[in-house]
Write an enzyme that holds these catalytic residues in place. Sequence first.
Site, PDB file in Angstrom:
ATOM      1  N   CYS A 163       0.826  -1.213   0.000  1.00  0.00           N
ATOM      2  CA  CYS A 163       0.000   0.000   0.000  1.00  0.00           C
ATOM      3  C   CYS A 163       0.858   1.261   0.000  1.00  0.00           C
ATOM      4  O   CYS A 163       0.668   2.158  -0.807  1.00  0.00           O
ATOM      5  CB  CYS A 163      -0.928  -0.038   1.209  1.00  0.00           C
ATOM      6  SG  CYS A 163      -1.947   1.417   1.350  1.00  0.00           S
ATOM      7  N   CYS A 210      -1.661   1.713  -2.992  1.00  0.00           N
ATOM      8  CA  CYS A 210      -2.619   2.806  -2.800  1.00  0.00           C
ATOM      9  C   CYS A 210      -1.985   4.194  -2.790  1.00  0.00           C
ATOM     10  O   CYS A 210      -2.457   5.096  -3.487  1.00  0.00           O
ATOM     11  CB  CYS A 210      -3.341   2.651  -1.460  1.00  0.00           C
ATOM     12  SG  CYS A 210      -3.429   1.003  -0.777  1.00  0.00           S
ATOM     13  N   LYS A 234       0.007   5.336  -5.982  1.00  0.00           N
ATOM     14  CA  LYS A 234      -1.009   5.357  -7.045  1.00  0.00           C
ATOM     15  C   LYS A 234      -1.864   6.618  -6.953  1.00  0.00           C
ATOM     16  O   LYS A 234      -2.062   7.336  -7.927  1.00  0.00           O
ATOM     17  CB  LYS A 234      -1.843   4.076  -6.907  1.00  0.00           C
ATOM     18  CG  LYS A 234      -2.910   3.828  -7.916  1.00  0.00           C
ATOM     19  CD  LYS A 234      -4.267   4.311  -7.559  1.00  0.00           C
ATOM     20  CE  LYS A 234      -4.862   3.903  -6.256  1.00  0.00           C
ATOM     21  NZ  LYS A 234      -5.494   2.622  -6.198  1.00  0.00           N
ATOM     22  N   TYR A 252      -9.373  -3.035 -11.290  1.00  0.00           N
ATOM     23  CA  TYR A 252      -9.282  -1.616 -10.952  1.00  0.00           C
ATOM     24  C   TYR A 252      -7.881  -1.057 -11.145  1.00  0.00           C
ATOM     25  O   TYR A 252      -7.713   0.106 -11.532  1.00  0.00           O
ATOM     26  CB  TYR A 252      -9.843  -1.352  -9.548  1.00  0.00           C
ATOM     27  CG  TYR A 252      -8.940  -1.721  -8.397  1.00  0.00           C
ATOM     28  CD1 TYR A 252      -8.097  -0.778  -7.833  1.00  0.00           C
ATOM     29  CD2 TYR A 252      -8.930  -3.014  -7.862  1.00  0.00           C
ATOM     30  CE1 TYR A 252      -7.275  -1.097  -6.770  1.00  0.00           C
ATOM     31  CE2 TYR A 252      -8.108  -3.338  -6.805  1.00  0.00           C
ATOM     32  CZ  TYR A 252      -7.284  -2.379  -6.259  1.00  0.00           C
ATOM     33  OH  TYR A 252      -6.468  -2.702  -5.214  1.00  0.00           O
ATOM     34  N   GLU A 285      -7.129   2.221 -13.372  1.00  0.00           N
ATOM     35  CA  GLU A 285      -6.495   3.393 -12.755  1.00  0.00           C
ATOM     36  C   GLU A 285      -5.229   3.796 -13.506  1.00  0.00           C
ATOM     37  O   GLU A 285      -4.992   4.979 -13.762  1.00  0.00           O
ATOM     38  CB  GLU A 285      -6.151   3.077 -11.292  1.00  0.00           C
ATOM     39  CG  GLU A 285      -7.391   2.950 -10.430  1.00  0.00           C
ATOM     40  CD  GLU A 285      -7.128   2.492  -9.007  1.00  0.00           C
ATOM     41  OE1 GLU A 285      -7.979   2.738  -8.150  1.00  0.00           O
ATOM     42  OE2 GLU A 285      -6.073   1.868  -8.737  1.00  0.00           O
ATOM     43  N   HIS A 312     -25.912  22.383  -0.452  1.00  0.00           N
ATOM     44  CA  HIS A 312     -26.029  23.000  -1.753  1.00  0.00           C
ATOM     45  C   HIS A 312     -24.971  24.074  -1.941  1.00  0.00           C
ATOM     46  O   HIS A 312     -24.714  24.811  -1.003  1.00  0.00           O
ATOM     47  CB  HIS A 312     -27.435  23.622  -1.870  1.00  0.00           C
ATOM     48  CG  HIS A 312     -27.716  24.134  -3.239  1.00  0.00           C
ATOM     49  ND1 HIS A 312     -27.901  23.289  -4.317  1.00  0.00           N
ATOM     50  CD2 HIS A 312     -27.825  25.405  -3.707  1.00  0.00           C
ATOM     51  CE1 HIS A 312     -28.120  24.029  -5.392  1.00  0.00           C
ATOM     52  NE2 HIS A 312     -28.074  25.303  -5.057  1.00  0.00           N
ATOM     53  N   GLU A 348     -25.381  16.226  -3.045  1.00  0.00           N
ATOM     54  CA  GLU A 348     -26.792  16.427  -2.680  1.00  0.00           C
ATOM     55  C   GLU A 348     -27.727  15.651  -3.601  1.00  0.00           C
ATOM     56  O   GLU A 348     -28.873  15.373  -3.241  1.00  0.00           O
ATOM     57  CB  GLU A 348     -27.155  17.915  -2.658  1.00  0.00           C
ATOM     58  CG  GLU A 348     -27.159  18.585  -4.016  1.00  0.00           C
ATOM     59  CD  GLU A 348     -27.524  20.075  -3.957  1.00  0.00           C
ATOM     60  OE1 GLU A 348     -28.468  20.434  -3.237  1.00  0.00           O
ATOM     61  OE2 GLU A 348     -26.858  20.872  -4.645  1.00  0.00           O
TER      62      GLU A 348
HETATM   63  C1  FAD Z   1      -1.146  -0.874  -7.614  1.00  0.00           C
HETATM   64  C2  FAD Z   1      -1.984  -1.150  -6.394  1.00  0.00           C
HETATM   65  C3  FAD Z   1      -2.905  -0.214  -5.981  1.00  0.00           C
HETATM   66  C4  FAD Z   1      -3.689  -0.473  -4.842  1.00  0.00           C
HETATM   67  N1  FAD Z   1      -4.589   0.486  -4.473  1.00  0.00           N
HETATM   68  C5  FAD Z   1      -5.356   0.279  -3.380  1.00  0.00           C
HETATM   69  C6  FAD Z   1      -6.278   1.275  -2.960  1.00  0.00           C
HETATM   70  O1  FAD Z   1      -6.419   2.332  -3.583  1.00  0.00           O
HETATM   71  N2  FAD Z   1      -7.005   1.024  -1.842  1.00  0.00           N
HETATM   72  C7  FAD Z   1      -6.873  -0.143  -1.127  1.00  0.00           C
HETATM   73  O2  FAD Z   1      -7.549  -0.304  -0.112  1.00  0.00           O
HETATM   74  N3  FAD Z   1      -6.008  -1.105  -1.513  1.00  0.00           N
HETATM   75  C8  FAD Z   1      -5.248  -0.920  -2.626  1.00  0.00           C
HETATM   76  N4  FAD Z   1      -4.343  -1.880  -2.999  1.00  0.00           N
HETATM   77  C9  FAD Z   1      -4.298  -3.160  -2.254  1.00  0.00           C
HETATM   78  C10 FAD Z   1      -3.468  -3.011  -0.973  1.00  0.00           C
HETATM   79  O3  FAD Z   1      -2.211  -2.482  -1.280  1.00  0.00           O
HETATM   80  C11 FAD Z   1      -3.335  -4.386  -0.333  1.00  0.00           C
HETATM   81  O4  FAD Z   1      -4.629  -4.947  -0.142  1.00  0.00           O
HETATM   82  C12 FAD Z   1      -2.640  -4.310   1.038  1.00  0.00           C
HETATM   83  O5  FAD Z   1      -1.367  -3.730   0.925  1.00  0.00           O
HETATM   84  C13 FAD Z   1      -2.553  -5.726   1.638  1.00  0.00           C
HETATM   85  O6  FAD Z   1      -1.851  -5.679   2.852  1.00  0.00           O
HETATM   86  P1  FAD Z   1      -1.080  -6.976   3.392  1.00  0.00           P
HETATM   87  O7  FAD Z   1      -0.701  -6.623   4.792  1.00  0.00           O
HETATM   88  O8  FAD Z   1      -1.880  -8.175   3.145  1.00  0.00           O
HETATM   89  O9  FAD Z   1       0.209  -7.108   2.466  1.00  0.00           O
HETATM   90  P2  FAD Z   1       1.298  -6.080   1.963  1.00  0.00           P
HETATM   91  O10 FAD Z   1       0.919  -4.682   2.217  1.00  0.00           O
HETATM   92  O11 FAD Z   1       1.599  -6.478   0.565  1.00  0.00           O
HETATM   93  O12 FAD Z   1       2.555  -6.395   2.893  1.00  0.00           O
HETATM   94  C14 FAD Z   1       3.254  -7.593   2.845  1.00  0.00           C
HETATM   95  C15 FAD Z   1       4.672  -7.345   3.282  1.00  0.00           C
HETATM   96  O13 FAD Z   1       5.293  -8.597   3.542  1.00  0.00           O
HETATM   97  C16 FAD Z   1       6.634  -8.523   3.106  1.00  0.00           C
HETATM   98  N5  FAD Z   1       7.118  -9.894   2.906  1.00  0.00           N
HETATM   99  C17 FAD Z   1       6.654 -10.802   2.010  1.00  0.00           C
HETATM  100  N6  FAD Z   1       7.286 -11.983   2.187  1.00  0.00           N
HETATM  101  C18 FAD Z   1       8.170 -11.811   3.208  1.00  0.00           C
HETATM  102  C19 FAD Z   1       9.107 -12.662   3.851  1.00  0.00           C
HETATM  103  N7  FAD Z   1       9.227 -13.963   3.515  1.00  0.00           N
HETATM  104  N8  FAD Z   1       9.862 -12.136   4.847  1.00  0.00           N
HETATM  105  C20 FAD Z   1       9.732 -10.844   5.236  1.00  0.00           C
HETATM  106  N9  FAD Z   1       8.837 -10.002   4.665  1.00  0.00           N
HETATM  107  C21 FAD Z   1       8.070 -10.484   3.671  1.00  0.00           C
HETATM  108  C22 FAD Z   1       6.554  -7.713   1.834  1.00  0.00           C
HETATM  109  O14 FAD Z   1       7.801  -7.153   1.467  1.00  0.00           O
HETATM  110  C23 FAD Z   1       5.506  -6.662   2.205  1.00  0.00           C
HETATM  111  O15 FAD Z   1       6.099  -5.503   2.734  1.00  0.00           O
HETATM  112  C24 FAD Z   1      -3.541  -1.674  -4.116  1.00  0.00           C
HETATM  113  C25 FAD Z   1      -2.602  -2.622  -4.537  1.00  0.00           C
HETATM  114  C26 FAD Z   1      -1.836  -2.368  -5.652  1.00  0.00           C
HETATM  115  C27 FAD Z   1      -0.829  -3.393  -6.093  1.00  0.00           C
END
Ligand code: FAD
Length: 452
Positions: free
Chosen positions: A42, A47, A50, A176, A180, A436, A441
């Site tokens: 994110c 997010c 983006k 999406y 976007e 308004h 609205e």
């Molecule tokens: C281009 C794009 C736009 C998006 N826009 C939106 C939006 O506008 N609104 C919205 O709500 N959501 C949006 N999302 C979705 C949102 O980013 C994800 O749903 C959210 O980040 C999920 O969180 P998470 O904690 O599951 O994983 P993540 O945020 O992906 O975090 C996982 C973390 O784990 C780490 N990791 C992975 N494997 C290992 C390992 N073995 N050891 C140590 N670290 C590790 C990774 O490096 C990462 O930092 C978007 C996604 C993308 C790709």
Amino acid sequence: MAFDFDLFVVGAGSGGVRAARFAAGFGARVAVAESRYLGGTCVNVGCVPKKLLVYGAHYGEDFEQAGAFGWTAGEPRFDWPTLIANKNREIARLNGIYRNLLVNSGVTLLEGHARIRDPHTVEVDGKPCTAEHILVATGGWPKVPEIPGKEYAITSNEAFHLEALPRRVLVVGGGYIAVEFASIFNGMGAQTTQVYRGPLFLRGFDQGVREHLRDELVKKGIALRFNTDVARIDKRADGSLAATLKDGEVIETDCVFYATGRRPMLDGLGLENTAVKLNAHGFIAVDDEYRTDEPSILAIGDVIGRVALTPVALAEGMAVARRLFRPEEYRKVDYRLIPTAVFSLPNIGTVGLTTEQAREAGHEVKIFESRFRPMKLTLTDSQEKTLMKLVVDAATDRVLGVHMVGPEAGEIVQGLAVALKAGATKCVFDETIGIHPTAAEEFVTMRTPVAQ
Ligand SMILES: Cc1cc2nc3c(=O)[nH]c(=O)nc-3n(C[C@H](O)[C@H](O)[C@H](O)COP(=O)(O)OP(=O)(O)OC[C@H]3O[C@@H](n4cnc5c(N)ncnc54)[C@H](O)[C@@H]3O)c2cc1C
């Protein structure tokens, strides 16, 4: 047995950070491992950057329209490296905030790749730690299909770091993220084509909303190609790319951007050392309290493939922290009525059932719709139209769905999501006095159902 930690979180993204911070706040001994970037997808490649690029893209139209309000300025010129450098600076600031949030809550931050060695042991870059509970919050990763020339394609991960704005971009996908990025590239002046294999993008959104956005994107100059797909990508001697579509058309471009889905990030995670199972779609299988088939291991967020949105990962992280360490405050995550936005230009905001879903669920529905030119555009040549739509259950008068395509749709629909959660009827909408003059609205002044 004494463990080093009560909870070991793998991944400092949206879900992992939330779970780690709150668990530590509840008095647990918590470690979190992060291999790439604090704040996860994110903050770094999702997010946040983006939305910054979407703001940047909108300036293209703002400059054009400013003349109608009496402003003259020099010829606008867009400099991609400036935007990317400023975006990178802001993200570095956010990374620092995430670091402080974790450290100040007493979480032990381990920067490196985490691999689960056994149900209670995680190694970070080879160094083992033990924990009573392990929470997998490793997120997702873009998927590009196996086609000849796939190595020339980029995904959202790379798009945020391109050195220059491509002159021509081909966006592949109908979700999406694809929509976007088509708006981002187009708004910044790249000649943009979007290819999607289905008949219309944004499957799962209200049909009227999808059609409205399609028409608006075409007005803004995006070339849409539905019912086809990229068969191969070739690199020309001059460095440009040629994408051959399945229908034989060849699209000359400088960048092929793929947003055709995401897979769970399980690389090198060591799940083979546990009893954790995957579901039919390859995501980690969990029960409704995020427990995997291995009793000490839980999983949340994109890696479980339920609802891949940051606020959902946050809610799941919170739920896990409470269930493990503050059970008296535990509440299940409510997956009904999750509002979402698509930050295309114009935006989509939506909550609740689409017309199609409401009918499939057996509701007899009344549809209220308003299409109008936003006031801000009335002095300009822009022909952009806003769509607002309410899906109402005819039997109970309850508002089942709210949908909007237009400026700030996400901002407007967030408030209406509260009304839907509270069970608002159409009568409550009608009795609410409007602000308004606003676009919002319209949501409280639609009186006559449309025939559909
Ligand atoms: C281009 C794009 C736009 C998006 N826009 C939106 C939006 O506008 N609104 C919205 O709500 N959501 C949006 N999302 C979705 C949102 O980013 C994800 O749903 C959210 O980040 C999920 O969180 P998470 O904690 O599951 O994983 P993540 O945020 O992906 O975090 C996982 C973390 O784990 C780490 N990791 C992975 N494997 C290992 C390992 N073995 N050891 C140590 N670290 C590790 C990774 O490096 C990462 O930092 C978007 C996604 C993308 C790709």
